[in-house]
Design a protein around this motif. Structure first.
Motif, PDB file in Angstrom:
ATOM      1  N   ASP A  48       0.826  -1.215   0.000  1.00  0.00           N
ATOM      2  CA  ASP A  48       0.000   0.000   0.000  1.00  0.00           C
ATOM      3  C   ASP A  48       0.857   1.260   0.000  1.00  0.00           C
ATOM      4  O   ASP A  48       0.501   2.273  -0.610  1.00  0.00           O
ATOM      5  CB  ASP A  48      -0.927   0.007   1.224  1.00  0.00           C
ATOM      6  N   PHE A  49       1.989   1.209   0.699  1.00  0.00           N
ATOM      7  CA  PHE A  49       2.896   2.356   0.743  1.00  0.00           C
ATOM      8  C   PHE A  49       3.446   2.658  -0.658  1.00  0.00           C
ATOM      9  O   PHE A  49       3.446   3.802  -1.115  1.00  0.00           O
ATOM     10  CB  PHE A  49       4.040   2.072   1.718  1.00  0.00           C
ATOM     11  N   PHE A  50       3.891   1.612  -1.362  1.00  0.00           N
ATOM     12  CA  PHE A  50       4.394   1.804  -2.729  1.00  0.00           C
ATOM     13  C   PHE A  50       3.259   2.229  -3.667  1.00  0.00           C
ATOM     14  O   PHE A  50       3.474   3.036  -4.578  1.00  0.00           O
ATOM     15  CB  PHE A  50       5.054   0.526  -3.242  1.00  0.00           C
ATOM     16  N   LEU A  51       2.067   1.685  -3.450  1.00  0.00           N
ATOM     17  CA  LEU A  51       0.910   2.075  -4.262  1.00  0.00           C
ATOM     18  C   LEU A  51       0.620   3.563  -4.100  1.00  0.00           C
ATOM     19  O   LEU A  51       0.297   4.256  -5.070  1.00  0.00           O
ATOM     20  CB  LEU A  51      -0.312   1.243  -3.872  1.00  0.00           C
ATOM     21  N   MET A  52       0.739   4.061  -2.876  1.00  0.00           N
ATOM     22  CA  MET A  52       0.517   5.483  -2.605  1.00  0.00           C
ATOM     23  C   MET A  52       1.523   6.331  -3.400  1.00  0.00           C
ATOM     24  O   MET A  52       1.155   7.336  -4.015  1.00  0.00           O
ATOM     25  CB  MET A  52       0.657   5.740  -1.104  1.00  0.00           C
ATOM     26  N   ILE A  53       2.785   5.911  -3.414  1.00  0.00           N
ATOM     27  CA  ILE A  53       3.831   6.660  -4.113  1.00  0.00           C
ATOM     28  C   ILE A  53       3.591   6.644  -5.624  1.00  0.00           C
ATOM     29  O   ILE A  53       3.618   7.694  -6.289  1.00  0.00           O
ATOM     30  CB  ILE A  53       5.220   6.076  -3.786  1.00  0.00           C
ATOM     31  N   PHE A  54       3.343   5.462  -6.190  1.00  0.00           N
ATOM     32  CA  PHE A  54       3.177   5.369  -7.640  1.00  0.00           C
ATOM     33  C   PHE A  54       1.879   6.022  -8.112  1.00  0.00           C
ATOM     34  O   PHE A  54       1.830   6.565  -9.223  1.00  0.00           O
ATOM     35  CB  PHE A  54       3.259   3.902  -8.082  1.00  0.00           C
ATOM     36  N   THR A  55       0.837   5.976  -7.293  1.00  0.00           N
ATOM     37  CA  THR A  55      -0.403   6.668  -7.644  1.00  0.00           C
ATOM     38  C   THR A  55      -0.165   8.172  -7.715  1.00  0.00           C
ATOM     39  O   THR A  55      -0.632   8.853  -8.634  1.00  0.00           O
ATOM     40  CB  THR A  55      -1.502   6.358  -6.617  1.00  0.00           C
ATOM     41  N   LYS A  56       0.579   8.709  -6.750  1.00  0.00           N
ATOM     42  CA  LYS A  56       0.911  10.135  -6.741  1.00  0.00           C
ATOM     43  C   LYS A  56       1.686  10.519  -7.996  1.00  0.00           C
ATOM     44  O   LYS A  56       1.341  11.484  -8.691  1.00  0.00           O
ATOM     45  CB  LYS A  56       1.730  10.455  -5.490  1.00  0.00           C
ATOM     46  N   LEU A  57       2.734   9.756  -8.325  1.00  0.00           N
ATOM     47  CA  LEU A  57       3.561  10.073  -9.489  1.00  0.00           C
ATOM     48  C   LEU A  57       2.763   9.943 -10.788  1.00  0.00           C
ATOM     49  O   LEU A  57       2.889  10.779 -11.698  1.00  0.00           O
ATOM     50  CB  LEU A  57       4.774   9.145  -9.522  1.00  0.00           C
ATOM     51  N   LEU A  58       1.931   8.901 -10.871  1.00  0.00           N
ATOM     52  CA  LEU A  58       1.123   8.689 -12.072  1.00  0.00           C
ATOM     53  C   LEU A  58       0.131   9.832 -12.276  1.00  0.00           C
ATOM     54  O   LEU A  58      -0.028  10.344 -13.393  1.00  0.00           O
ATOM     55  CB  LEU A  58       0.392   7.351 -11.981  1.00  0.00           C
ATOM     56  N   LEU A  59      -0.546  10.253 -11.203  1.00  0.00           N
ATOM     57  CA  LEU A  59      -1.528  11.334 -11.310  1.00  0.00           C
ATOM     58  C   LEU A  59      -0.872  12.658 -11.686  1.00  0.00           C
ATOM     59  O   LEU A  59      -1.440  13.445 -12.451  1.00  0.00           O
ATOM     60  CB  LEU A  59      -2.302  11.470 -10.002  1.00  0.00           C
ATOM     61  N   VAL A  60       0.307  12.922 -11.150  1.00  0.00           N
ATOM     62  CA  VAL A  60       1.024  14.157 -11.499  1.00  0.00           C
ATOM     63  C   VAL A  60       1.322  14.180 -12.998  1.00  0.00           C
ATOM     64  O   VAL A  60       1.111  15.194 -13.686  1.00  0.00           O
ATOM     65  CB  VAL A  60       2.334  14.283 -10.681  1.00  0.00           C
TER      66      VAL A  60
END
Length: 623
Positions: free
Chosen positions: A268-280
């Motif tokens: 979930d921690f990595f998902l949070m990071i990659f979701t942030k980068l993807l949305l940006v």
């Protein structure tokens, strides 16, 4: 209690039926307006009003010349003044995400079982991310109190969750994404003790990089080791063991399995990071349409336990239709299991998916293996629509490899979402194992005449059960039965209460965050699955039994066990949820438009009313 300074008062002009503002004489400004003989009956009546409405009340009233008390109006307290999460006695409770795992109300045993699991898993996760044992110990109160139990319902103590995130460098940049992932609007953070030094920060960051590199292997080890442990302890259940030996196995299995689940938190921690980068990146490239594109990327998710679960249901429904092609109206569970080939298929389904059902993380709820007839109730609504259910892919967004960074981020995000969903299914198996252990202990308690019914065990806490087994808590049967009876009565009472989504807690006082009811016909929510549809409403509640041919499913929240209502829906609208919830994943599989986080809609829209879901994330009441 303090006496307020009163500089002005309203004087009543009875002749003209009017009020006039007057100044209070200086000697009277700090003098009490009420004496003890007036305060006591007034407070008693106010407490009765609060008890009647079951919430803190803002009450207006007065005392006439004869001393008679009059109440003019009462309303819930909706504003909490001077609330600050920096005060260690203040915190926020929120059920936004946890309600998908523990919908409605639950028993004391389930709460304490879950509380221990959360504490152990997050402590072990922190250690594996390189956080020092000293910092973990300093903040042990946060780890031990991640969830709360109010009116028999489980809530996140949101304040503690977000303060734990502060232990990991850089997470302040991702909390907004975490809010979107789990459907929480405000976090409410406190100042946190035990900050990382520069050296420890570098250590944590290097550990995170190592964990990221090893994550695919860690996921595979999780599936292998969890299957191994679950198989081992299921065999132990069949052995003739005493209550003490059974409880030891329960604690041993919990400790080993909880340690495995650290990979789910890291995922979930990595998902949070990659979701942030993807949305940006999506926002930079697609401007205002970035959320729609993100949702379409998630549409291409496939081959999760949830997808296989639905495909298996669809296969059984197809076979039942074929076998009963001439007598569809006479199909019953009994007639289905009389056909050997169908019986074997259902048994195979239960063997693989028997822990996926309504209330699957509630220890008090039987599994499909215990009540196989539930499988038929799930399949029955599919019989008429088995060949009409839409397949996935129509709304998916195909990323081109000529955008390598975007392609990489999208693929990583999809992989992490897939692992998240699969790991949640394994979690249901762990809770079912816990249920089986406690039922075995309950049988010993019943044989010893400590409880009357096996299900009474769910109204005790693990510490109480352990105390009885190990002999440091030796209650009489009458004491245990009265304790269980009181908790059953409270459980029954809470089943009829209106459970608010969010509470503010100040010291020992708890205040519901009551949503403002607006007279509107247009609602705005979060697009989980894009699409447009117009259909009558089917409200999901405990009395929902008949399922119409066409409907938009409306609910406060949905859980994995609500699949039978979801698959037949033309659209879905919920008050609580997230874009990567189980409901969203299954809805995407069948292209069912889904809008979540639509505040307060269930209090306004009635069964049968016509609703329209728009591609802009709006939900409209149609006249």
């Amino acid at each position: 209690m303090e006496i307020a300074e009163k500089k002005q008062f309203y004087d009543i002009d009875k002749n003209n039926c009017s009020l006039s503002l007057q100044s209070v004489e200086a000697p009277l400004q700090l003098k009490p307006c009420l004496n003890e003989s007036e305060i006591i009956p007034l407070s008693r009546q106010a407490m009765k009003i609060e008890k009647l409405w079951e919430d803190p009340q803002d009450i207006e009233g007065g005392i006439d010349e004869s001393g008679k008390i009059w109440f003019f109006q009462t309303r819930p307290v909706i504003e909490i003044r001077n609330f600050s999460c920096d005060d260690e006695e203040n915190y926020i409770l929120d059920s936004s995400n946890v309600t998908e795992s523990y919908p409605g109300i639950t028993t004391p045993l389930t709460f304490h079982f879950a509380r221990k699991a959360y504490a152990q898993i997050f402590k072990e996760t922190a250690a594996r991310l390189g956080i020092s044992s000293e910092i973990i110990e300093e903040n042990s109160d946060l780890f031990d109190n991640l969830i709360s139990y109010h009116n028999c319902k489980i809530y996140y103590i949101v304040t503690n969750w977000y303060n734990l995130f502060k232990l990991i460098p850089g997470t302040k940049y991702y909390t907004r994404i975490w809010n979107q992932m789990i459907g929480i609007k405000k976090s409410g953070e406190k100042n946190l003790s035990g900050k990382n030094s520069l050296l420890s920060t570098i250590k944590v960051l290097l550990t995170i990089l190592f964990r990221f590199e090893q994550h695919p292997i860690s996921c595979q080890l999780f599936y292998h080791r969890s299957a191994e442990l679950l198989g081992k302890y299921k065999k132990e259940l069949n052995n003739n063991t005493s209550a003490k030996q059974t409880f030891r196995l329960l604690e041993e299995s919990g400790s080993k399995l909880y340690n495995l689940f650290t990979v789910t938190i890291i995922n979930d921690f990595f998902l949070m990071i990659f979701t942030k980068l993807l949305l940006v990146l999506l926002k930079f490239k697609y401007k205002t349409k970035y959320l729609e594109i993100y949702s379409k990327i998630l549409n291409s998710l496939s081959d999760t336990y949830s997808h296989r679960y639905v495909d298996a249901l669809n296969d059984i429904a197809t076979d039942i239709n074929y076998v009963f092609i001439d007598s569809k109206h006479d199909i019953t569970f009994k007639s289905v299991i009389e056909k050997n080939e169908l019986k074997k298929k259902i048994e195979t389904f239960i063997q693989e998916f028997g822990t996926r059902h309504e209330g699957e993380l509630k220890l008090e709820v039987p599994s499909l293996k215990e009540k196989p007839e539930i499988v038929f109730s799930i399949i029955k609504p599919l019989l008429e629509k088995v060949n009409k259910i839409k397949t996935s892919g129509d709304n998916s967004f195909k990323l081109k490899k000529r955008h390598p960074i975007l392609f990489f981020l999208a693929q990583k995000t999809l992989t992490l979402v897939k692992e998240r969903e699969n790991m949640r299914f394994i979690r249901s198996k762990v809770y079912n194992l816990g249920r089986c252990f406690y039922l075995k202990i309950a049988q010993s308690f019943k044989e010893s005449k400590l409880i009357s019914n096996i299900d009474d065990i769910f109204y005790l806490t693990p510490d109480e059960i352990k105390g009885v087994i190990y002999g440091y808590f030796i209650p009489s049967q009458a004491l245990l039965e009265s304790t269980i009876l009181c908790r059953k009565m409270e459980y029954e009472k809470c089943s009829h209460k209106n459970h608010y989504r969010r509470f503010h807690v100040q010291g020992l006082k708890i205040f519901p965050d009551i949503p403002t009811t607006r007279n509107t016909k247009v609602f705005k929510g979060t697009i989980a699955v894009p699409g447009t549809v117009k259909a009558p409403v089917l409200r999901l509640n405990s009395d929902t039994s008949e399922i119409p041919d066409t409907y938009i499913l409306l609910a406060k929240e949905l859980e994995p066990g609500n699949i039978r209502f979801l698959l037949n829906a033309s659209g879905v609208v919920t008050e609580h949820g997230s874009i990567i919830s189980h409901t969203a994943i299954v809805a995407r599989q069948f292209n069912i438009p889904f809008i979540t986080n639509v505040s307060n809609i269930t209090t306004i829209v009635k069964d049968g009313q016509m609703l329209e879901i728009t591609s802009e994330g709006e939900v409209r009441i149609c006249d």
